[in-house]
Design a protein around this motif. Structure first.
Motif, mmCIF file in Angstrom:
data_model
loop_
_atom_site.group_PDB
_atom_site.id
_atom_site.type_symbol
_atom_site.label_atom_id
_atom_site.label_comp_id
_atom_site.label_asym_id
_atom_site.label_seq_id
_atom_site.Cartn_x
_atom_site.Cartn_y
_atom_site.Cartn_z
ATOM 1 N N LYS A 30 36.816 41.899 44.641
ATOM 2 C CA LYS A 30 36.976 41.746 43.191
ATOM 3 C C LYS A 30 38.099 40.779 42.830
ATOM 4 O O LYS A 30 37.893 39.826 42.077
ATOM 5 C CB LYS A 30 37.253 43.118 42.535
ATOM 6 N N THR A 31 39.282 41.030 43.385
ATOM 7 C CA THR A 31 40.426 40.185 43.028
ATOM 8 C C THR A 31 40.202 38.748 43.498
ATOM 9 O O THR A 31 40.526 37.792 42.783
ATOM 10 C CB THR A 31 41.733 40.767 43.613
ATOM 11 N N THR A 32 39.626 38.592 44.676
ATOM 12 C CA THR A 32 39.348 37.244 45.175
ATOM 13 C C THR A 32 38.397 36.513 44.231
ATOM 14 O O THR A 32 38.646 35.361 43.854
ATOM 15 C CB THR A 32 38.740 37.307 46.596
ATOM 16 N N PHE A 89 46.542 41.011 35.287
ATOM 17 C CA PHE A 89 46.315 41.496 36.643
ATOM 18 C C PHE A 89 46.704 42.954 36.814
ATOM 19 O O PHE A 89 47.388 43.528 35.975
ATOM 20 C CB PHE A 89 47.058 40.621 37.656
ATOM 21 N N GLU A 90 46.248 43.545 37.951
ATOM 22 C CA GLU A 90 46.390 44.991 38.149
ATOM 23 C C GLU A 90 47.850 45.458 38.186
ATOM 24 O O GLU A 90 48.160 46.534 37.712
ATOM 25 C CB GLU A 90 45.635 45.459 39.393
ATOM 26 N N THR A 91 48.719 44.658 38.776
ATOM 27 C CA THR A 91 50.136 45.019 38.719
ATOM 28 C C THR A 91 50.830 44.011 37.820
ATOM 29 O O THR A 91 51.119 42.895 38.233
ATOM 30 C CB THR A 91 50.786 45.016 40.118
ATOM 31 N N PHE A 145 40.388 41.050 33.050
ATOM 32 C CA PHE A 145 41.330 42.111 33.415
ATOM 33 C C PHE A 145 40.994 42.622 34.809
ATOM 34 O O PHE A 145 39.898 43.112 35.045
ATOM 35 C CB PHE A 145 41.244 43.293 32.437
ATOM 36 N N ASP A 146 41.956 42.557 35.720
ATOM 37 C CA ASP A 146 41.736 43.071 37.069
ATOM 38 C C ASP A 146 42.317 44.484 37.151
ATOM 39 O O ASP A 146 43.529 44.659 37.132
ATOM 40 C CB ASP A 146 42.406 42.143 38.094
ATOM 41 N N GLU A 147 41.470 45.479 37.248
ATOM 42 C CA GLU A 147 41.859 46.891 37.341
ATOM 43 C C GLU A 147 42.979 47.256 36.357
ATOM 44 O O GLU A 147 44.071 47.653 36.761
ATOM 45 C CB GLU A 147 42.302 47.207 38.771
ATOM 46 N N PRO A 148 42.672 47.163 35.072
ATOM 47 C CA PRO A 148 43.725 47.381 34.068
ATOM 48 C C PRO A 148 44.207 48.824 33.956
ATOM 49 O O PRO A 148 45.187 49.089 33.282
ATOM 50 C CB PRO A 148 43.055 46.938 32.761
HETATM 51 MG MG LIG Z 1 41.900 43.883 43.776
#
Ligand SMILES: [Mg+2]
Ligand SMILES: Nc1ncnc2c1ncn2[C@@H]1O[C@H](COP(=O)(O)OP(=O)(O)OP(=O)(O)O)[C@@H](O)[C@H]1O
Length: 317
Positions: A42-44, A82-84, A154-157
């Motif tokens: 996903k992030t990639t 991003f997630e963090t 949004f990556d894993e919000p």
């Molecule tokens: Mg990820």
């Protein structure tokens, strides 16, 4: 118009095919859920779409603009979280947003607008060091909203948030297209969460898309279940076996298949009525959401294996 379109997008890290030839098609105005277990890619994929990472091959178009050829034009209308979320800890929320605002050359009033949207106005002048995780996430969203982008990624919000924070974030994201007109692309590894907000969904596993389509299509793949606990499970089972399909015992509980999400509440109520009328005391009745693993069983006929397991098998072949 398609908000994001990828064509045979491929990126690997050494032997790992992080993104293995994916074709995504994200319609404008959608809330597009990008669903996959840890390490799925996903992030990639998101970094590729945002031009933060180069693909080994494949094409990406954002609102029709080719990312490789017209990068700045393609990314002009994109906001990201991003997630963090990374912020300057020693600055206030407002000061953090001001840095991005100046980079984007936007009017100062934009800051108040986005703070208002994510409901952070009351802590705008507090140092980020003193923010809770939920506030940090919302500040990340506020930054993404600066300049009114047409596409939000949004990556894993909801990463790391508690149940209340998760629900708030979910409600917030759900209302974004209506409030801002933006298309939302949101990744997650929680099926139930994505189901509640998305209009479209893609499921990624080991770098490949194993499902892509409308939410209704995805729902039709898995009828919801009803979980019941009552004073006498065996008697309840006998009561329900006529007329209801698929009744299962799971310990002290009964689990039965419902026909569809639309019919779930009506069917649950009918089952409850029937048991009570038969003189049974029902103390638990819940429509159970599916997990991502169960969905994988349905879509690929196997549970979601981890990269380590899959590549370990490949390595010995
Ligand atoms: Mg990820
Ligand atoms: N910079 C990198 N160098 C080497 N391998 C990487 C790199 N980035 C990602 N990978 C590998 O690519 C695969 C996909 O990772 P990715 O971070 O895209 O997955 P993900 O779906 O975002 O997972 P998560 O849910 O844990 O965030 C993993 O096997 C990961 O180890």
């Amino acid at each position: 118009m398609t908000a994001i379109e990828t064509e045979n997008l491929y990126r690997r890290f050494w032997r790992v095919k992080a993104v293995d030839g994916i074709d995504l098609s994200v319609p404008e105005g959608a809330i597009y859920g990008f669903l996959g277990p840890n390490g799925a890619g996903k992030t990639t994929a998101i970094r590729l779409i945002l031009g933060l990472l180069r693909p080994n091959r494949g094409a990406i178009r954002i609102f029709g603009e080719d990312l490789r050829r017209r990068r700045s034009k393609a990314l002009k209308n994109v906001g990201v979280a991003f997630e963090t979320p990374a912020h300057y800890e020693h600055l206030t929320g407002r000061e953090n947003l001001d840095i991005t605002r100046r980079l984007l050359n936007l009017d100062k009033s934009e800051i108040d607008r986005v703070l208002e949207t994510v409901e952070l106005t009351y802590v705008a002048d507090r140092l980020v060091r003193k923010y809770s995780l939920g506030m940090r996430h919302r500040l990340g969203l506020a930054r993404a909203l600066l300049g009114k982008p047409k596409l939000l990624v949004f990556d894993e919000p909801t990463n790391g948030l508690d149940p209340v924070g998760i629900r708030e974030m979910r409600e917030f994201i759900k209302t974004l297209p209506a409030r801002t007109g933006a298309t939302v692309f949101v990744s997650s590894h929680h099926l139930a969460e994505i189901e509640q907000i998305a209009s479209h969904v893609a499921v990624i596993h080991l770098g490949r898309i194993v499902f892509q389509g409308g939410m209704t299509e995805l729902r039709s793949l898995h009828a919801p279940r009803l979980e019941i606990a009552c004073s006498d499970a065996v008697a309840a089972r006998t009561q329900l076996e006529t007329g209801v399909r698929g009744v299962d015992m799971r310990g002290e509980r009964l689990v039965l298949e419902l026909t569809s999400m639309e019919a779930a509440e009506r069917e649950a109520a009918a089952v409850n009525r029937r048991l009570v009328e038969a003189g049974l005391d029902v103390h638990h009745l819940a429509i159970a959401p599916w997990t991502l693993e169960e969905l994988f069983m349905q879509v690929i006929g196997a549970p979601a294996t981890s990269r380590a397991a899959a590549e370990g098998e490949g390595g010995h072949a």
